[in-house]
Design an enzyme around this catalytic site. Structure first.
Site, mmCIF file in Angstrom:
data_model
loop_
_atom_site.group_PDB
_atom_site.id
_atom_site.type_symbol
_atom_site.label_atom_id
_atom_site.label_comp_id
_atom_site.label_asym_id
_atom_site.label_seq_id
_atom_site.Cartn_x
_atom_site.Cartn_y
_atom_site.Cartn_z
ATOM 1 N N GLN A 1 0.845 -1.200 0.000
ATOM 2 C CA GLN A 1 0.000 0.000 0.000
ATOM 3 C C GLN A 1 0.879 1.249 0.000
ATOM 4 O O GLN A 1 0.359 2.361 0.023
ATOM 5 C CB GLN A 1 -0.886 0.006 1.245
ATOM 6 C CG GLN A 1 -1.786 -1.207 1.301
ATOM 7 C CD GLN A 1 -2.510 -1.282 2.628
ATOM 8 O OE1 GLN A 1 -3.590 -0.727 2.795
ATOM 9 N NE2 GLN A 1 -1.919 -1.955 3.583
ATOM 10 N N VAL B 1 3.568 4.111 -1.315
ATOM 11 C CA VAL B 1 3.747 4.790 -2.595
ATOM 12 C C VAL B 1 5.218 5.112 -2.858
ATOM 13 O O VAL B 1 5.549 5.785 -3.826
ATOM 14 C CB VAL B 1 2.897 6.087 -2.677
ATOM 15 C CG1 VAL B 1 1.409 5.747 -2.678
ATOM 16 C CG2 VAL B 1 3.219 7.037 -1.528
ATOM 17 N N HIS C 1 -1.750 1.564 -4.167
ATOM 18 C CA HIS C 1 -2.077 2.994 -4.090
ATOM 19 C C HIS C 1 -1.227 3.837 -5.036
ATOM 20 O O HIS C 1 -1.082 5.039 -4.844
ATOM 21 C CB HIS C 1 -1.928 3.493 -2.647
ATOM 22 C CG HIS C 1 -2.957 2.909 -1.720
ATOM 23 N ND1 HIS C 1 -2.849 2.956 -0.352
ATOM 24 C CD2 HIS C 1 -4.114 2.254 -1.971
ATOM 25 C CE1 HIS C 1 -3.901 2.345 0.191
ATOM 26 N NE2 HIS C 1 -4.668 1.911 -0.771
ATOM 27 N N CYS D 1 0.418 12.106 -17.123
ATOM 28 C CA CYS D 1 -0.255 13.307 -17.626
ATOM 29 C C CYS D 1 -1.710 13.292 -17.185
ATOM 30 O O CYS D 1 -2.391 12.277 -17.278
ATOM 31 C CB CYS D 1 -0.149 13.340 -19.145
ATOM 32 S SG CYS D 1 -1.106 14.676 -19.877
ATOM 33 N N CYS E 1 3.499 17.757 -19.890
ATOM 34 C CA CYS E 1 3.553 16.454 -20.550
ATOM 35 C C CYS E 1 4.355 16.606 -21.843
ATOM 36 O O CYS E 1 4.270 17.631 -22.511
ATOM 37 C CB CYS E 1 2.134 16.011 -20.871
ATOM 38 S SG CYS E 1 2.021 14.565 -21.918
HETATM 39 ZN ZN LIG Z 1 -0.312 14.256 -22.081
#
Ligand SMILES: [Zn+2]
Length: 252
Positions: free
Chosen positions: A100, A102, A118, A126, A154
């Protein structure tokens, strides 16, 4: 001394599931989600930063918080529990690690194919097209005064990056959850480590494994056990208990 019934279950396991929670990362000095709202962040509420709405309204504030957390993870080291779990994989025919957490401390200790229920601080994507950057982001700068950091653009579209974690109101990645439950259903032994056992699916993983006939071992400073057969508790910090379990079961 660890009871011989637990050692025997572990030695004969064909498929072992290790299920980890915040307690394992905390032993590396990584604050738990709520405890991470200290210092710069103490006047915020976790729920007010960990939602898509918060990110859309205050992208630089939310991105700044997650980059600050990522910076702490990068400064931390895997502990003896992470290492013992990576080592366990060398002693059983199959090990599935479900976390769990991150952070990437399991990976840095040498565990492979970790299932992150998670999401991960290390896999931003993005917010528009969903794609991940082609290269890992560089280590974050210390968030500036005012805590804000603009999320990067992005590289494929006009969108911006968002943290790759599961926020309040979002579902867990379906593939990861399916894989985790399938492993719980098919394992012989499940070791649950450093989870509080109340938040879904923390309680669900050991319960599903138990119902399918597996032996459950809880490793926690204050473990709790709900069944009176095939479910055991080893109390203590994971960084002490897991190396001992490894030593007594496999002599390494
Ligand atoms: Zn994107």
């Amino acid at each position: 001394m660890i009871p011989s019934s637990q050692l025997a279950a572990l030695r004969t396991a064909r498929h072992l599931v290790v299920f980890t929670g915040a307690g394992v990362s905390a032993e590396s000095g990584i604050p738990t989600f709520r405890d991470s709202l200290t210092g710069l962040w103490q006047r915020f509420d976790a729920a007010s930063l960990a939602t898509l709405e918060a990110y859309q309204q205050h992208p630089a504030l939310v991105w700044g918080w997650y980059e600050w957390r990522r910076m702490h993870v990068l400064q931390a080291q895997p502990n003896a529990a992470h290492q013992a779990i990576a080592e366990l994989a060398r002693h059983v025919p199959r090990l599935t690690l479900v976390t769990q957490n991150v952070d990437d401390l399991h990976e840095r200790a040498g565990s492979e194919d970790v299932i992150h229920l998670h999401g991960s601080l290390h896999h931003p994507r993005c917010v528009v097209c969903g794609r991940e950057p082609s290269k890992p982001l560089p280590p974050p700068d210390e968030p500036a005064e005012g805590r804000r950091l603009e999320p990067p653009k992005c590289e494929y579209c006009d969108g911006r990056l968002r943290p790759g974690v599961v926020w309040f109101g979002e579902s867990m990645p379906a593939g990861a959850l399916d894989e985790a439950f399938a492993a719980a259903r098919h394992c012989d032994v499940l070791i649950s480590v450093g989870t509080s056992g109340v938040v879904y699916p923390a309680a669900e993983m050991p319960e599903r494994a138990w119902r399918a006939g597996a032996t459950i071992i809880h490793v926690n400073p204050q473990p709790s056990v709900t069944h009176d057969e095939r479910e055991y508790a080893l109390s203590g910090p994971a960084g002490l208990v897991l190396p001992r379990l490894l030593q007594e079961a496999f002599g390494s």
